[in-house]
Design a protein around this motif. Structure first.
Motif, PDB file in Angstrom:
ATOM      1  N   PHE A 143       0.827  -1.216   0.000  1.00 54.90           N
ATOM      2  CA  PHE A 143       0.000   0.000   0.000  1.00 54.90           C
ATOM      3  C   PHE A 143       0.863   1.269   0.000  1.00 54.90           C
ATOM      4  N   ALA A 144       2.020   1.218   0.684  1.00 56.50           N
ATOM      5  CA  ALA A 144       2.812   2.439   0.845  1.00 56.50           C
ATOM      6  C   ALA A 144       3.492   2.877  -0.445  1.00 56.50           C
ATOM      7  N   PHE A 145       4.129   1.945  -1.163  1.00 56.26           N
ATOM      8  CA  PHE A 145       4.915   2.427  -2.299  1.00 56.26           C
ATOM      9  C   PHE A 145       4.845   1.578  -3.569  1.00 56.26           C
ATOM     10  N   SER A 146       4.083   0.483  -3.553  1.00 56.07           N
ATOM     11  CA  SER A 146       4.028  -0.304  -4.792  1.00 56.07           C
ATOM     12  C   SER A 146       3.234   0.475  -5.845  1.00 56.07           C
ATOM     13  N   ALA A 147       3.315  -0.002  -7.076  1.00 58.83           N
ATOM     14  CA  ALA A 147       2.645   0.695  -8.191  1.00 58.83           C
ATOM     15  C   ALA A 147       1.164   0.341  -8.268  1.00 58.83           C
ATOM     16  N   TYR A 148       0.669  -0.512  -7.357  1.00 62.93           N
ATOM     17  CA  TYR A 148      -0.665  -1.075  -7.553  1.00 62.93           C
ATOM     18  C   TYR A 148      -1.862  -0.282  -7.022  1.00 62.93           C
ATOM     19  N   PRO A 149      -1.797   0.368  -5.838  1.00 64.61           N
ATOM     20  CA  PRO A 149      -3.029   1.020  -5.363  1.00 64.61           C
ATOM     21  C   PRO A 149      -3.607   1.972  -6.418  1.00 64.61           C
ATOM     22  N   VAL A 150      -4.929   1.883  -6.637  1.00 67.29           N
ATOM     23  CA  VAL A 150      -5.529   2.613  -7.760  1.00 67.29           C
ATOM     24  C   VAL A 150      -5.760   4.088  -7.462  1.00 67.29           C
ATOM     25  N   ALA A 151      -5.669   4.491  -6.178  1.00 68.29           N
ATOM     26  CA  ALA A 151      -5.837   5.908  -5.826  1.00 68.29           C
ATOM     27  C   ALA A 151      -4.888   6.232  -4.672  1.00 68.29           C
ATOM     28  N   GLU A 152      -4.463   7.484  -4.621  1.00 66.41           N
ATOM     29  CA  GLU A 152      -3.484   7.883  -3.599  1.00 66.41           C
ATOM     30  C   GLU A 152      -4.038   7.704  -2.187  1.00 66.41           C
ATOM     31  N   SER A 201     -11.298  -8.336  -4.579  1.00 71.08           N
ATOM     32  CA  SER A 201     -10.736  -7.253  -3.759  1.00 71.08           C
ATOM     33  C   SER A 201      -9.436  -6.738  -4.371  1.00 71.08           C
ATOM     34  N   ASN A 202      -8.645  -7.636  -4.979  1.00 69.29           N
ATOM     35  CA  ASN A 202      -7.431  -7.184  -5.670  1.00 69.29           C
ATOM     36  C   ASN A 202      -7.784  -6.286  -6.862  1.00 69.29           C
ATOM     37  N   ALA A 203      -8.901  -6.600  -7.504  1.00 73.26           N
ATOM     38  CA  ALA A 203      -9.343  -5.765  -8.632  1.00 73.26           C
ATOM     39  C   ALA A 203      -9.773  -4.389  -8.127  1.00 73.26           C
ATOM     40  N   ILE A 204     -10.455  -4.357  -6.981  1.00 71.43           N
ATOM     41  CA  ILE A 204     -10.937  -3.078  -6.441  1.00 71.43           C
ATOM     42  C   ILE A 204      -9.761  -2.218  -5.955  1.00 71.43           C
TER      43      ILE A 204
ATOM     44  N   PRO B  48      -0.139  10.023 -13.322  1.00 71.95           N
ATOM     45  CA  PRO B  48      -0.273   9.893 -11.861  1.00 71.95           C
ATOM     46  C   PRO B  48      -1.652   9.350 -11.509  1.00 71.95           C
ATOM     47  N   ARG B  49      -1.702   8.544 -10.469  1.00 74.33           N
ATOM     48  CA  ARG B  49      -3.010   7.998 -10.078  1.00 74.33           C
ATOM     49  C   ARG B  49      -3.813   9.093  -9.386  1.00 74.33           C
ATOM     50  N   PRO B  50      -5.140   9.037  -9.463  1.00 75.45           N
ATOM     51  CA  PRO B  50      -5.967  10.075  -8.842  1.00 75.45           C
ATOM     52  C   PRO B  50      -5.892  10.029  -7.320  1.00 75.45           C
ATOM     53  N   GLU B  51      -6.247  11.137  -6.673  1.00 75.67           N
ATOM     54  CA  GLU B  51      -6.252  11.178  -5.212  1.00 75.67           C
ATOM     55  C   GLU B  51      -7.247  10.157  -4.676  1.00 75.67           C
ATOM     56  N   GLN B  52      -8.415  10.121  -5.295  1.00 73.22           N
ATOM     57  CA  GLN B  52      -9.410   9.099  -4.927  1.00 73.22           C
ATOM     58  C   GLN B  52     -10.291   8.808  -6.132  1.00 73.22           C
ATOM     59  N   ILE B  53     -10.975   7.683  -6.096  1.00 71.59           N
ATOM     60  CA  ILE B  53     -11.902   7.392  -7.191  1.00 71.59           C
ATOM     61  C   ILE B  53     -13.281   7.088  -6.611  1.00 71.59           C
ATOM     62  N   THR B  54     -14.290   7.438  -7.404  1.00 67.01           N
ATOM     63  CA  THR B  54     -15.666   7.249  -6.930  1.00 67.01           C
ATOM     64  C   THR B  54     -16.058   5.772  -7.033  1.00 67.01           C
ATOM     65  N   LEU B  55     -17.119   5.435  -6.341  1.00 71.44           N
ATOM     66  CA  LEU B  55     -17.616   4.057  -6.371  1.00 71.44           C
ATOM     67  C   LEU B  55     -18.005   3.675  -7.802  1.00 71.44           C
ATOM     68  N   THR B  56     -18.615   4.627  -8.514  1.00 69.20           N
ATOM     69  CA  THR B  56     -19.042   4.348  -9.902  1.00 69.20           C
ATOM     70  C   THR B  56     -17.823   4.028 -10.771  1.00 69.20           C
ATOM     71  N   LEU B  59     -16.451   0.616  -9.940  1.00 71.14           N
ATOM     72  CA  LEU B  59     -17.258  -0.474 -10.507  1.00 71.14           C
ATOM     73  C   LEU B  59     -17.035  -0.586 -12.015  1.00 71.14           C
ATOM     74  N   ARG B  60     -16.957   0.586 -12.685  1.00 73.20           N
ATOM     75  CA  ARG B  60     -16.721   0.569 -14.136  1.00 73.20           C
ATOM     76  C   ARG B  60     -15.365  -0.069 -14.442  1.00 73.20           C
ATOM     77  N   ARG B  61     -14.372   0.270 -13.612  1.00 73.88           N
ATOM     78  CA  ARG B  61     -13.017  -0.235 -13.860  1.00 73.88           C
ATOM     79  C   ARG B  61     -12.881  -1.740 -13.593  1.00 73.88           C
ATOM     80  N   LEU B  62     -13.836  -2.294 -12.837  1.00 72.11           N
ATOM     81  CA  LEU B  62     -13.807  -3.750 -12.661  1.00 72.11           C
ATOM     82  C   LEU B  62     -14.008  -4.453 -14.000  1.00 72.11           C
ATOM     83  N   VAL B  63     -14.752  -3.763 -14.879  1.00 74.74           N
ATOM     84  CA  VAL B  63     -15.059  -4.351 -16.182  1.00 74.74           C
ATOM     85  C   VAL B  63     -14.124  -3.787 -17.262  1.00 74.74           C
ATOM     86  N   TRP B  64     -13.999  -2.465 -17.299  1.00 70.26           N
ATOM     87  CA  TRP B  64     -13.326  -1.807 -18.419  1.00 70.26           C
ATOM     88  C   TRP B  64     -12.230  -0.900 -17.871  1.00 70.26           C
ATOM     89  N   ASN B  65     -10.967  -1.258 -18.121  1.00 68.97           N
ATOM     90  CA  ASN B  65      -9.880  -0.492 -17.514  1.00 68.97           C
ATOM     91  C   ASN B  65      -8.615  -0.511 -18.393  1.00 68.97           C
TER      92      ASN B  65
END
Lengths: 231, 139
Positions: A143-152, A201-204, B48-56, B59-65
């Motif tokens: 979580f801290a520094f890998s490239a994987y978390p989808v949001a900061e 959960s890995n996808a999320i 850069p990855r976003p600060e946060q992402i919405t639930l919508t 869910l969309r990214r589970l399918v199309w990303n």
């Protein structure tokens, strides 16, 4: 579940798992990539629908050839483990179709079930041998520094040490116990649901969406193996 | 034929050692310039990855990303480049995608990219630049 039925379910699930990645490459890739994946799309439709069942072995074989061309195009798998698993499923299906003896067919398809089991067990084994996983440090690092978390904002989870320690041991325990779930259909099915939830959960959290359906596509093989040899 | 075997075997006899160690993690950064002699260095994170992402969105990214999956492929390319595995191919894949994105957002004529690897040393998280490309034309 009979071997034929398990193979058919595998074909349908694999076709579903590969269709969206194929469309992603067609819409977002470069011209060479687009051409390669446009070739794959009708093959996936044929695999899913099977309008001419006698052609399915050849569809699988052609999909293997396309997969090899994609490996050359990207000098390896495009998305690591998910591409490896889809290739493994395709090769096992193709072999199971073309091998002449029923026992050899079972061996080829059983190899997929064995690898599915190993995919969980070995993942757990390498983790429990690593002190960083046993202390929860490894998951903190993910979580801290890998490239994987989808949001900061997900990086703040690295500070939740107790939660990540519990999460690490939950993952390790479930992965190591997976082979024991084969003892009964009534233990295997809950484990497969748990494993699918883990991939979800890995996808999320990490955007590893391609793993979910590809791993699920291998589940019929383990259900068949359990029913065939353990019952 | 040998290369094909090298590519296929890891799939047919997989190791399955996912996340066995948390290896140094690459980031791709770029800087724009106006030619190979322009030495401005204003490094920016690529995608850069976003600060946060919405639930919508989640869910969309589970399918199309596609963009995220492409970014994960670029992480693999950065790792291969750092380990000198197919370096020309990896650099080309990163350059192609940077060029495509920058053509839409900048008027500069050239760009460079670098690979920064983030890792833990004891209790500290540190970073190290391990590769800087030559200036590449954007169009």
């Amino acid at each position: 579940m009979t071997l034929d039925l398990a193979m058919r379910w595998t074909e349908i699930l694999l076709a579903l798992a590969l269709t969206i990645p194929t469309l992603e490459h067609i819409t977002a890739g470069d011209p060479r990539e687009r051409l390669l994946f446009m070739l794959r799309l009708p093959l996936l439709v044929l695999l899913a629908v099977a309008p001419f069942p006698s052609l399915t072995p050849w569809v699988c074989l052609t999909l293997c050839v396309v997969a090899i061309l994609a490996l050359h195009r990207f000098e390896g798998p495009y998305n690591g483990g998910s591409d490896k698993m889809s290739l493994l499923i395709l090769f096992c299906l193709t072999l199971a179709h073309f091998l002449p003896e029923p026992r050899w067919k079972e061996l080829a398809f059983g190899y997929l079930a064995l690898q599915l089991t190993l995919s969980y067990f070995i993942s757990g084994w390498v983790k429990i041998r690593n002190p960083d996983w046993r202390t929860g440090r490894a998951l903190q690092d993910v979580f801290a520094f890998s490239a994987y978390p989808v949001a900061e904002n997900l990086r703040t989870l690295a500070d939740q040490k107790s939660l990540l320690l519990a999460g690490s041991w939950l993952v390790i325990t479930c992965e190591l116990l997976f082979p024991f779930s084969l003892m009964s259909k009534w233990t295997l099915i809950p484990f497969l649901i748990l494993a699918a939830s883990f991939h979800l959960s890995n996808a999320i959290f990490f955007g590893l969406n391609r793993f979910v359906l590809v791993w699920i596509a291998a589940y019929p093989s383990i259900l068949w193996l359990q029913a065939r040899f353990i019952g | 034929m040998l290369r094909t075997l090298q590519l296929i075997l890891p799939a047919l006899i997989p190791s399955w050692n996912f996340f066995d160690v948390i290896a140094p993690s690459p980031r791709i950064e770029y800087t724009t310039c106006n030619g190979p002699d322009d030495t401005r260095l204003d490094w920016q994170p690529f995608r850069p990855r976003p600060e946060q992402i919405t639930l919508t969105t989640m869910l969309r990214r589970l399918v199309w990303n596609p963009r995220w999956n492409e970014s994960l492929f670029l992480v693999s390319c950065a790792e291969r480049l750092s380990q000198d595995i197919t370096p020309d191919h990896s650099a080309r894949e990163i350059t192609t995608r940077l060029r495509r994105d920058l053509a839409l957002t900048t008027t500069a004529s050239h760009f460079r990219f670098r690979l920064v690897f983030i890792h833990r040393e004891g209790t500290e998280i540190t970073s190290e630049v391990i590769y800087i490309s030559a200036a590449e034309p954007i169009s």
